[in-house]
Scaffold this motif. Structure first.
Motif, PDB file in Angstrom:
ATOM      1  N   UNK A  76       0.840  -1.193   0.000  1.00 50.39           N
ATOM      2  CA  UNK A  76       0.000   0.000   0.000  1.00 50.39           C
ATOM      3  C   UNK A  76       0.873   1.240   0.000  1.00 50.39           C
ATOM      4  N   UNK A  77       0.375   2.286  -0.646  1.00 47.51           N
ATOM      5  CA  UNK A  77       1.103   3.544  -0.719  1.00 47.51           C
ATOM      6  C   UNK A  77       0.296   4.649  -0.050  1.00 47.51           C
ATOM      7  N   UNK A  78       1.004   5.681   0.371  1.00 38.83           N
ATOM      8  CA  UNK A  78       0.364   6.821   0.995  1.00 38.83           C
ATOM      9  C   UNK A  78      -0.535   7.525  -0.020  1.00 38.83           C
ATOM     10  N   UNK A  79      -1.717   7.932   0.422  1.00 35.96           N
ATOM     11  CA  UNK A  79      -2.683   8.623  -0.434  1.00 35.96           C
ATOM     12  C   UNK A  79      -2.722  10.108  -0.049  1.00 35.96           C
ATOM     13  N   UNK A  80      -2.036  10.964  -0.799  1.00 36.14           N
ATOM     14  CA  UNK A  80      -1.958  12.380  -0.439  1.00 36.14           C
ATOM     15  C   UNK A  80      -3.311  13.091  -0.447  1.00 36.14           C
ATOM     16  N   UNK A  81      -4.228  12.623  -1.251  1.00 34.63           N
ATOM     17  CA  UNK A  81      -5.540  13.278  -1.353  1.00 34.63           C
ATOM     18  C   UNK A  81      -6.321  13.170  -0.044  1.00 34.63           C
ATOM     19  N   UNK A  82      -6.160  12.061   0.647  1.00 34.82           N
ATOM     20  CA  UNK A  82      -6.865  11.894   1.927  1.00 34.82           C
ATOM     21  C   UNK A  82      -6.338  12.882   2.962  1.00 34.82           C
ATOM     22  N   UNK A  83      -5.036  13.090   2.978  1.00 31.15           N
ATOM     23  CA  UNK A  83      -4.455  14.073   3.900  1.00 31.15           C
ATOM     24  C   UNK A  83      -4.971  15.473   3.583  1.00 31.15           C
ATOM     25  N   UNK A  84      -4.978  15.818   2.316  1.00 29.44           N
ATOM     26  CA  UNK A  84      -5.440  17.140   1.915  1.00 29.44           C
ATOM     27  C   UNK A  84      -6.888  17.376   2.345  1.00 29.44           C
ATOM     28  N   UNK A  85      -7.735  16.390   2.120  1.00 30.58           N
ATOM     29  CA  UNK A  85      -9.153  16.528   2.489  1.00 30.58           C
ATOM     30  C   UNK A  85      -9.326  16.721   3.991  1.00 30.58           C
ATOM     31  N   UNK A  86      -8.599  15.946   4.790  1.00 32.92           N
ATOM     32  CA  UNK A  86      -8.713  16.078   6.239  1.00 32.92           C
ATOM     33  C   UNK A  86      -8.185  17.431   6.721  1.00 32.92           C
ATOM     34  N   UNK A  87      -7.052  17.864   6.160  1.00 28.32           N
ATOM     35  CA  UNK A  87      -6.478  19.163   6.549  1.00 28.32           C
ATOM     36  C   UNK A  87      -7.440  20.291   6.227  1.00 28.32           C
ATOM     37  N   UNK A  88      -7.995  20.272   5.020  1.00 23.29           N
ATOM     38  CA  UNK A  88      -8.917  21.323   4.606  1.00 23.29           C
ATOM     39  C   UNK A  88     -10.209  21.280   5.424  1.00 23.29           C
ATOM     40  N   UNK A  89     -10.668  20.091   5.767  1.00 20.93           N
ATOM     41  CA  UNK A  89     -11.880  19.955   6.576  1.00 20.93           C
ATOM     42  C   UNK A  89     -11.704  20.622   7.942  1.00 20.93           C
ATOM     43  N   UNK A  90     -10.482  20.548   8.483  1.00 24.31           N
ATOM     44  CA  UNK A  90     -10.187  21.193   9.762  1.00 24.31           C
ATOM     45  C   UNK A  90      -9.844  22.676   9.592  1.00 24.31           C
ATOM     46  N   UNK A  91      -9.740  23.132   8.345  1.00 25.83           N
ATOM     47  CA  UNK A  91      -9.431  24.537   8.085  1.00 25.83           C
ATOM     48  C   UNK A  91      -8.006  24.922   8.441  1.00 25.83           C
ATOM     49  N   UNK A  92      -7.082  23.987   8.284  1.00 30.01           N
ATOM     50  CA  UNK A  92      -5.687  24.232   8.643  1.00 30.01           C
ATOM     51  C   UNK A  92      -4.821  24.473   7.417  1.00 30.01           C
ATOM     52  N   UNK A  93      -3.823  25.333   7.570  1.00 33.22           N
ATOM     53  CA  UNK A  93      -2.802  25.505   6.535  1.00 33.22           C
ATOM     54  C   UNK A  93      -1.744  24.427   6.746  1.00 33.22           C
ATOM     55  N   UNK A  94      -0.806  24.322   5.811  1.00 33.44           N
ATOM     56  CA  UNK A  94       0.298  23.372   5.988  1.00 33.44           C
ATOM     57  C   UNK A  94       1.077  23.696   7.252  1.00 33.44           C
TER      58      UNK A  94
END
Length: 72
Positions: A4-22
């Motif tokens: 299995x490989x890391x899925x960057x899209x899932x991280x992006x969705x969770x970060x944006x859902x919390x309203x956080x910047x990098x």
């Protein structure tokens, strides 16, 4: 058996859902893994790099998701 490989899209969705910047996310993750930087989060989200196992556990703990959630 395919690894299995890391899925960057899932991280992006969770970060944006919390309203956080990098930067904000990297600061939050430091409580779990001090080596995480803003550039780390950016490189994971863009798919340039995958997080280390320690960083993956930090993401899992912060977002309250199983490690497998971040893998595809």
């Amino acid at each position: 058996m395919r690894m299995k490989q890391f899925d960057p899209e899932k991280l992006k969705k969770l970060r944006e859902k919390k309203g956080l910047t990098w930067l904000e996310l990297s600061r939050e993750l430091k409580q779990f893994e001090p080596k995480i930087s803003k550039n780390s989060v950016w490189s994971w989200e863009t798919g340039a790099h995958s997080p280390s196992s320690k960083s993956l556990f930090a993401l899992s703990a912060f977002f309250n998701k199983p490690v497998d959630y971040f893998l595809k």
